[in-house]
Design an enzyme around this catalytic site. Structure first.
Site, PDB file in Angstrom:
ATOM      1  N   THR A 117       0.842  -1.200   0.000  1.00  0.00           N
ATOM      2  CA  THR A 117       0.000   0.000   0.000  1.00  0.00           C
ATOM      3  C   THR A 117       0.880   1.253   0.000  1.00  0.00           C
ATOM      4  OG1 THR A 117      -1.788  -1.137   1.138  1.00  0.00           O
ATOM      5  CG2 THR A 117      -1.705   1.259   1.398  1.00  0.00           C
TER       6      THR A 117
ATOM      7  N   SER B  19       4.888  -7.188  -2.407  1.00  0.00           N
ATOM      8  CA  SER B  19       4.515  -7.280  -0.989  1.00  0.00           C
ATOM      9  C   SER B  19       5.022  -8.590  -0.397  1.00  0.00           C
ATOM     10  CB  SER B  19       2.986  -7.229  -0.883  1.00  0.00           C
ATOM     11  OG  SER B  19       2.560  -7.542   0.424  1.00  0.00           O
TER      12      SER B  19
ATOM     13  N   THR C  19      13.464   3.867  10.477  1.00  0.00           N
ATOM     14  CA  THR C  19      14.405   2.765  10.681  1.00  0.00           C
ATOM     15  C   THR C  19      13.943   1.525   9.924  1.00  0.00           C
ATOM     16  OG1 THR C  19      14.951   3.635  12.848  1.00  0.00           O
ATOM     17  CG2 THR C  19      15.503   1.317  12.444  1.00  0.00           C
TER      18      THR C  19
ATOM     19  N   CYS D 220      -9.404  -6.210   1.963  1.00  0.00           N
ATOM     20  CA  CYS D 220      -9.564  -4.852   2.478  1.00  0.00           C
ATOM     21  C   CYS D 220     -11.023  -4.420   2.468  1.00  0.00           C
ATOM     22  CB  CYS D 220      -8.757  -3.866   1.653  1.00  0.00           C
ATOM     23  SG  CYS D 220      -7.072  -4.379   1.458  1.00  0.00           S
TER      24      CYS D 220
HETATM   25  N1  PLP Z   1      -1.989  -4.539  -4.243  1.00  0.00           N
HETATM   26  C1  PLP Z   1      -2.651  -5.690  -4.432  1.00  0.00           C
HETATM   27  C2  PLP Z   1      -2.926  -6.167  -5.821  1.00  0.00           C
HETATM   28  C3  PLP Z   1      -3.090  -6.436  -3.331  1.00  0.00           C
HETATM   29  O1  PLP Z   1      -3.759  -7.568  -3.518  1.00  0.00           O
HETATM   30  C4  PLP Z   1      -2.816  -5.948  -2.030  1.00  0.00           C
HETATM   31  C5  PLP Z   1      -3.312  -6.663  -0.838  1.00  0.00           C
HETATM   32  O2  PLP Z   1      -4.414  -7.173  -0.802  1.00  0.00           O
HETATM   33  C6  PLP Z   1      -2.104  -4.752  -1.912  1.00  0.00           C
HETATM   34  C7  PLP Z   1      -1.709  -4.069  -3.024  1.00  0.00           C
HETATM   35  C8  PLP Z   1      -1.781  -4.170  -0.567  1.00  0.00           C
HETATM   36  O3  PLP Z   1      -0.842  -4.950   0.086  1.00  0.00           O
HETATM   37  P1  PLP Z   1      -0.429  -4.618   1.598  1.00  0.00           P
HETATM   38  O4  PLP Z   1      -1.552  -5.130   2.421  1.00  0.00           O
HETATM   39  O5  PLP Z   1       0.846  -5.347   1.784  1.00  0.00           O
HETATM   40  O6  PLP Z   1      -0.282  -3.179   1.719  1.00  0.00           O
END
Ligand code: PLP
Length: 403
Positions: free
Chosen positions: A75, A225, A265, A353
């Site tokens: 994110t 990620s 950090t 989310c």
């Molecule tokens: N981008 C995509 C395509 C994702 O599926 C996700 C998580 O569901 C993210 C970004 C965000 O990842 P994070 O939770 O590590 O910020």
């Protein structure tokens, strides 16, 4: 899954940390815990670990180690890509009438969509590319929209809600051709060659199964990620091509870590774990792709046989091998999800989310599904621990729901 009676089919939301990854991380919590910015011997041990991890990741991606910027999540990496490019461009543009433009797909992760919405409030012209019924972006619209005010194009490599694979290389070529053909003097920032528009891809879901090197994809910026590839949560990265770096403005300022792109950090255990997770992913990628593709086809054949009215959202072929999004008519998606949960089977109603929201998936709506269909569709996502027995168990549980 460890608990024998439970079935976890939500790997697109998160994956368990691989025990090998955990072991690699473990010394960096209590023993090698120092701040990598400290000059003493203890700090040097931590700093060495960060450096080696960065180098290993860079090698895997076929890039230079100083093109890897660690962030606290994907994110955050997506935020840095969008906000970083736009805020730099806006700070350099003298002309008051100049309206910076970015182009994204309409089915990006919320971290891109919500950020773009904020940029819109800053006065940025945000174009959201439509997708077809298979969830693939319309390249004709992209071609039409590319102009010399466009500073960034962001299109995800694979979608998290139904796994559609985007034509990233074609998009990269369109952008390359546009850069060559455009008269960069029209752009108030640079001459003689404009670096704009930059091309960013969120490869968070794709990296596990596809060859996602920036060179292969043709991108300037790429997000990954840890938690989606059997690494820890709370770690992500943004690849920023060397030539693009002068055009990106840091969004978190402070102690100048991460080449001043992201202060704070360094999360040493997570960085070490992320690097190990990438190494393991590289080793397992092809094998897992093939194994899960067979499982996915098996699952879908069982669905078609037992629930003939069920409909697959998106394409079976042009999608990730671990992701299926299905609409079951006649019964609410929420009911199915709860019934499966009670049977010990974890699936998702959309992206993690937005899973707690009852609104229909914006991804499925963008693909042309109506409210009712989109709201009642479910995502099944497989991973390294998924077996045929688990698939059969899920089919049986689904049959019970429909009895
Ligand atoms: N981008 C995509 C395509 C994702 O599926 C996700 C998580 O569901 C993210 C970004 C965000 O990842 P994070 O939770 O590590 O910020």
């Amino acid at each position: 899954m460890n608990n024998k009676n439970k079935v976890y089919l939500d790997y697109a939301a998160s994956t368990p940390v691989d025990p090998i990854v955990l072991k690699e991380m473990s010394p960096y919590f209590c023993q090698k815990f120092a701040n990598p910015g400290s000059l003493h011997f203890s700090g040097q041990i931590a700093s060495q670990a960060v450096f080696q991890s960065r180098q290993k990741i860079a090698q895997s991606l076929g890039v230079n180690y100083n093109e890897i910027i660690f962030t606290g999540s994907a994110t955050e990496a997506n935020n840095l890509a969008l906000r970083g490019v736009v805020s730099h461009a806006k700070s350099k543009i003298q002309s008051a009438s100049w309206r910076t433009k970015i182009i994204i797909s309409s089915i990006e992760h919320e971290s891109v969509l919500e950020t773009a919405q904020i940029l819109e409030k800053w006065g940025v012209n945000v174009v959201r590319l439509p997708v077809n019924s298979q969830g693939i972006v319309d390249l004709k619209v992209l071609e039409k929209e590319l102009d010399n005010k466009t500073v960034l194009v962001s299109v995800m490599t694979a979608n998290n809600q139904m796994g559609a694979l985007q034509p990233i290389k074609k998009i990269a070529n369109l952008i390359k051709e546009f850069r060559i053909s455009t008269n960069s003097k029209d752009f108030p920032l640079t001459s003689p060659t404009s670096p704009y528009p930059f091309f960013h891809t969120d490869a968070v879901q794709a990296f596990q199964y596809l060859n996602c090197t920036p060179e292969e994809l043709g991108v300037d910026l790429m997000t990954l990620s840890g938690q989606k590839i059997y690494g820890p949560k709370g770690i992500g990265l943004l690849y920023i091509k060397k030539q693009s770096q002068p055009f990106i403005q840091a969004q978190i300022t402070g102690g100048s870590q991460e080449q001043n792109f992201r202060s704070g950090t360094e999360n040493v255990p997570a960085i070490v774990g992320f690097s190990k997770a990438i190494e393991l992913t590289d080793k397992l990628r092809q094998k897992e792709f093939a194994r899960l593709k067979i499982l996915k086809e098996y699952f879908y054949s069982k669905i078609k046989k037992n629930f003939p009215k069920a409909r697959l959202n998106g394409s079976l072929a042009n999608s990730l091998p671990n992701n299926l999004n299905i609409y079951f008519p006649g019964i609410s998606g929420e009911k199915i999800l709860i019934a499966l949960d009670l049977a010990g089977i974890a699936i998702s109603s959309g992206s993690a989310c937005s899973a707690r929201s009852i609104s229909p998936s914006y991804v499925l709506l963008a693909m042309g599904l109506n409210n009712e269909t989109a709201k009642n569709s479910l995502r099944f996502s497989f991973g390294r621990q998924t077996t045929k027995t688990e698939i059969n168990k899920t089919i049986s549980a689904l049959k019970n729901v429909f009895q």
